[in-house]
Write a protein that holds these residues in place. Sequence first.
Motif, short mmCIF file in Angstrom:
data_model
loop_
_atom_site.label_atom_id
_atom_site.label_comp_id
_atom_site.label_asym_id
_atom_site.label_seq_id
_atom_site.Cartn_x
_atom_site.Cartn_y
_atom_site.Cartn_z
N SER A 22 33.65 36.91 37.73
CA SER A 22 33.79 37.87 36.64
C SER A 22 35.25 38.30 36.44
CB SER A 22 32.91 39.10 36.88
OG SER A 22 33.43 39.87 37.92
N TYR A 23 36.07 38.27 37.49
CA TYR A 23 37.48 38.65 37.32
C TYR A 23 38.26 37.57 36.57
CZ TYR A 23 37.12 42.81 40.25
OH TYR A 23 36.80 44.05 40.74
N ALA A 26 37.33 38.12 33.08
CA ALA A 26 38.02 39.30 32.55
C ALA A 26 39.49 38.99 32.26
CB ALA A 26 37.91 40.46 33.53
N TRP B 87 39.78 52.66 38.88
CA TRP B 87 41.19 52.40 39.20
C TRP B 87 41.91 51.59 38.12
CZ3 TRP B 87 42.28 47.26 39.53
CH2 TRP B 87 41.30 46.40 40.01
N PHE B 155 34.96 45.70 34.10
CA PHE B 155 34.60 44.61 35.02
C PHE B 155 34.66 44.99 36.49
CE2 PHE B 155 35.32 42.32 31.17
CZ PHE B 155 34.47 41.24 31.24
N ILE B 156 35.17 46.18 36.80
CA ILE B 156 35.30 46.54 38.21
C ILE B 156 34.20 47.50 38.61
CG2 ILE B 156 37.79 46.21 38.24
CD1 ILE B 156 37.90 49.34 38.32
N ASN B 157 33.97 47.56 39.90
CA ASN B 157 32.99 48.51 40.41
C ASN B 157 33.58 49.91 40.33
OD1 ASN B 157 31.08 46.55 41.10
ND2 ASN B 157 32.23 46.08 42.97
#
Lengths: 182, 160
Positions: A22-23, A26, B87, B155-157
């Motif tokens: 997913s990164y 992104a 963050w 997209f991040i937790n």
Amino acid sequence: MLLSAAVWLQATDLFTYIRLQSYVYAAILSLHLVAISVFGGLIVLTDLRLLGWAMRGRPIADVIDQSRRLKWIGFVCAVTCGFLLFGSKAEEYYYNAFFRAKVTMFLLVGVHALIFRPIVYNRAAELDLAPQIPARAKLAAALSLLLWTGIMIMGRGIGYIDVPFGLHAGFGETLAAIANQV
Amino acid sequence: MLQIADVLNSSPLVFPVLECFHIAGFIVAIGTTAAADFRLLDWGFRRQTPAQLSKDVSPWMLGGLLVAIFSGLALYSSDPDMYYLNWSFLIKMACLVIALVFNYTIHRRVAQGVAQSVAQSAAPSEAPPVSAKIVAGVSLVLWASIIFGGIFIAFINPGL
């Protein structure tokens, strides 16, 4: 046939990798938007000049000729990233009504270019000689802004449909799906 | 603020519509700034001096920036806690502050300074000095990092 091609495409190693990381996905999406900012900003600048709203002190020919190469670079980067994003979820995109609308609008951009490139964009020097900016130039600029704005909106809309919900999804159905998901 | 947040959460279409304004705003802001940066990098727009170009685009840069910032504030207000704990959002805000300060101090001064040296040599097509190219490169990287920061929010937790 298009659907089976989409299924095949997203099953390839590259697109499976992008889908699962997913990164990476992104990062490509971010690059897509960086390229769009450069490309889109220059399109806005050109169209605003044709409308007589920006850079009025500079010849139209200067604005069009000098931004053309940079626009192409931005466009190629945006399309490359866009294809990587599409390919990783090709089956989903096949059903996505916003994606279909976006592709349709790209075809309209092609028609716009066929019509207005010979009579406006490739004749910038003539436009500068005219006492006023000709109506055809303003029409070309207004339609260009409308089309690219539409493409931007459809592009954002794509992300709001997560699950394929059947063939030939219409806009009513799509809006209902958004209402359920947001 | 509470009332704004209520409006935001009242209809499912408000958030996506605001996002579109946000995107349109930063496309205009970053795209026009990029044009001035490309001039400083000597990649295009050679028929104008950097000062002419940055003066031409600055109202559009500011207009796009205001649209992006105010739509961004509205988006933020829809779920402040989530953003505050994200963050990527915090990095994005840090980059935004640095980019804004950089843009209206060093970046602006360099564009004007290059204009003066160009005016003395009376050749608009002359390539800017290396220092100006570095400033343009930093500007492009800063604005791009804000886009990366914005995209990665989703997209991040959550959590620091």
